[in-house]
Design a protein around this motif. Structure first.
Motif, short mmCIF file in Angstrom:
data_model
loop_
_atom_site.label_atom_id
_atom_site.label_comp_id
_atom_site.label_asym_id
_atom_site.label_seq_id
_atom_site.Cartn_x
_atom_site.Cartn_y
_atom_site.Cartn_z
N HIS A 241 0.84 -1.20 0.00
CA HIS A 241 0.00 0.00 0.00
C HIS A 241 0.88 1.25 0.00
CE1 HIS A 241 -2.84 3.03 1.53
NE2 HIS A 241 -3.76 2.28 0.94
N PRO A 242 0.48 2.30 -0.73
CA PRO A 242 1.32 3.50 -0.85
C PRO A 242 1.64 4.20 0.46
CG PRO A 242 -0.86 3.86 -1.82
CD PRO A 242 -0.71 2.41 -1.58
N THR A 243 0.82 4.00 1.50
CA THR A 243 1.11 4.66 2.78
C THR A 243 1.29 3.67 3.93
OG1 THR A 243 -1.26 4.92 3.26
CG2 THR A 243 -0.16 6.73 2.12
N ALA A 244 0.74 2.47 3.82
CA ALA A 244 0.80 1.53 4.93
C ALA A 244 2.10 0.72 4.95
CB ALA A 244 -0.40 0.57 4.89
N ALA A 245 2.83 0.69 3.84
CA ALA A 245 4.06 -0.11 3.77
C ALA A 245 5.23 0.64 4.40
CB ALA A 245 4.38 -0.43 2.31
N ALA A 246 6.12 -0.11 5.04
CA ALA A 246 7.32 0.48 5.65
C ALA A 246 8.54 -0.30 5.19
CB ALA A 246 7.21 0.45 7.17
N GLY A 247 9.57 0.41 4.78
CA GLY A 247 10.78 -0.25 4.32
C GLY A 247 11.62 0.70 3.49
N VAL A 248 12.73 0.20 2.97
CA VAL A 248 13.63 0.99 2.14
C VAL A 248 14.00 0.19 0.91
CG1 VAL A 248 15.85 2.16 2.00
CG2 VAL A 248 14.58 2.19 4.16
N ALA A 249 13.86 0.80 -0.25
CA ALA A 249 14.29 0.20 -1.52
C ALA A 249 15.52 0.94 -2.00
CB ALA A 249 13.17 0.30 -2.55
N PHE A 250 16.32 0.29 -2.84
CA PHE A 250 17.51 0.94 -3.37
C PHE A 250 17.68 0.63 -4.84
CE2 PHE A 250 19.29 -3.23 -2.44
CZ PHE A 250 20.16 -3.44 -3.51
N ILE A 251 18.37 1.52 -5.54
CA ILE A 251 18.73 1.34 -6.95
C ILE A 251 20.15 1.84 -7.13
CG2 ILE A 251 18.23 2.02 -9.34
CD1 ILE A 251 15.33 2.43 -8.56
N THR A 252 20.97 1.05 -7.81
CA THR A 252 22.35 1.46 -8.06
C THR A 252 22.83 0.89 -9.39
OG1 THR A 252 24.64 1.41 -7.24
CG2 THR A 252 23.28 -0.51 -6.77
N ALA A 253 23.75 1.62 -10.03
CA ALA A 253 24.38 1.15 -11.27
C ALA A 253 25.84 0.79 -11.03
CB ALA A 253 24.29 2.23 -12.35
N ALA A 254 26.25 0.68 -9.77
CA ALA A 254 27.64 0.35 -9.46
C ALA A 254 28.01 -1.02 -10.02
CB ALA A 254 27.86 0.37 -7.94
N ASP A 255 29.15 -1.10 -10.70
CA ASP A 255 29.56 -2.34 -11.36
C ASP A 255 29.66 -3.51 -10.40
OD1 ASP A 255 29.67 -1.03 -13.77
OD2 ASP A 255 31.84 -0.69 -13.72
N GLU A 256 30.23 -3.26 -9.20
CA GLU A 256 30.40 -4.36 -8.26
C GLU A 256 29.06 -4.88 -7.76
OE1 GLU A 256 31.24 -0.51 -5.86
OE2 GLU A 256 31.41 -1.26 -7.92
N ALA A 257 28.08 -3.98 -7.60
CA ALA A 257 26.75 -4.41 -7.16
C ALA A 257 26.08 -5.23 -8.26
CB ALA A 257 25.89 -3.19 -6.82
N VAL A 258 26.18 -4.77 -9.50
CA VAL A 258 25.59 -5.51 -10.61
C VAL A 258 26.23 -6.88 -10.73
CG1 VAL A 258 25.32 -5.57 -13.12
CG2 VAL A 258 24.96 -3.42 -11.89
N GLY A 259 27.56 -6.94 -10.66
CA GLY A 259 28.26 -8.21 -10.80
C GLY A 259 27.91 -9.20 -9.71
N THR A 260 27.86 -8.74 -8.47
CA THR A 260 27.56 -9.62 -7.34
C THR A 260 26.13 -10.16 -7.44
OG1 THR A 260 29.08 -8.42 -5.90
CG2 THR A 260 27.41 -9.79 -4.83
#
Length: 292
Positions: A241-260
């Protein structure tokens, strides 16, 4: 600088901030129209980027697309995810109970009903309705994008997560009327049956596998475009739900993150159930929950 990408990120972070466009424009000392032009990719000065970052309480590097982007609001995350998907030719999903861009109409209908009922019970009904409509619009935009671009999708879904979806139904965390909850459970069963059919028939451009054992600690996606790849990690399920949900999402283009994440995904794909075996396992899961 890629001003179009800066503009996209600006829109996502504006949604994340919870501030209205006119509030940000006023604090920045520009018109709302000028702010919207920035979001559409108009040239923007470095000093303006710095001031916007201060207003939005983020690093200027985040607006420049450098480093890791974090989102605590489902709507802001969905907007940024849509932007990344717009450039993706290949999508690899690991974890979760469904692949939203190919979800059924039954899922969308139940989700809309559940969120609307929850909004109508809110003290500020008008605001809640607006937030729901915005979120549903973002999800619809993601699905239309998939239908037009037709990226290659590989999704490894978690058996345990699907089991919870079958038990609780769509939008499982919300307090709903018995009628709405029954519809949500029926929609979840319909979604699971559609997934089983897709596993068995393997439509062009879509491969679905089933993680029968331990799932990753958090679902993630690797999205690859012509110029670069991104990793997306989300605490928000598509029916969050747009207001009832709690948490953190992330987005990254870092090469090491993509590779792992790519290596973890490849290992998970090797061990996952596929084709008829996966479909049979999922249908047995549906049968057990239908009988309970």
């Amino acid at each position: 600088m890629r001003f179009a990408e800066i503009g996209q990120q600006l829109r996502a972070y504006r949604l994340e901030s919870g501030l209205r466009a006119e509030e940000i424009a006023a604090r920045l000392g520009v018109s709302r129209a000028a702010l919207y032009r920035y979001e559409k990719g108009e040239v923007i000065k470095l000093d303006t980027i710095r001031r916007l970052a201060e207003l939005l309480k983020i690093s200027p590097l985040s607006l420049l697309g450098i480093g890791v982007e974090y989102f605590g609001r489902p709507a802001a995350f969905q907007e940024r995810l849509r932007q990344v998907e717009e450039q993706a030719d290949q999508v690899l999903q690991v974890g979760g109970g469904m692949c939203y861009p190919v979800a059924t109409e039954a899922f969308d209908g139940a989700l809309s009903e559940a969120w609307t009922e929850h909004a109508d019970a809110s003290p500020d009904r008008l605001l809640a309705r607006t937030q729901v409509e915005q979120m549903l619009g973002l999800l619809t935009a993601r699905k239309k994008l998939q239908q037009s671009r037709k990226p290659n999708i590989i999704a490894l879904l978690g058996e345990a997560t699907i089991a919870r979806l079958l038990t609780d139904g769509v939008a499982g965390g919300l307090q709903l009327s018995e009628r709405a909850r029954i519809r949500c459970r029926l929609a979840a069963r319909s979604e699971a049956e559609a997934i089983a059919n897709q596993m068995e028939t393997v439509p062009i451009g879509l491969q679905l596998g089933l993680i029968a054992g331990s799932e990753p600690s958090g679902p993630f996606m690797v999205l690859r475009g012509r110029e670069r790849a991104h990793v997306v990690g989300s605490a928000f399920a598509p029916d969050a739900h747009p207001t009832a949900a709690a948490g953190v999402a992330f987005i990254t283009a870092a090469d090491e993150a993509v590779g792992t994440h790519q290596r973890v995904a490849e290992a998970a794909w090797r061990d996952a159930l596929k084709g008829g075996e996966a479909a049979a396992r999922l249908r047995e899961l549906i049968r057990v929950h239908a009988a309970s």
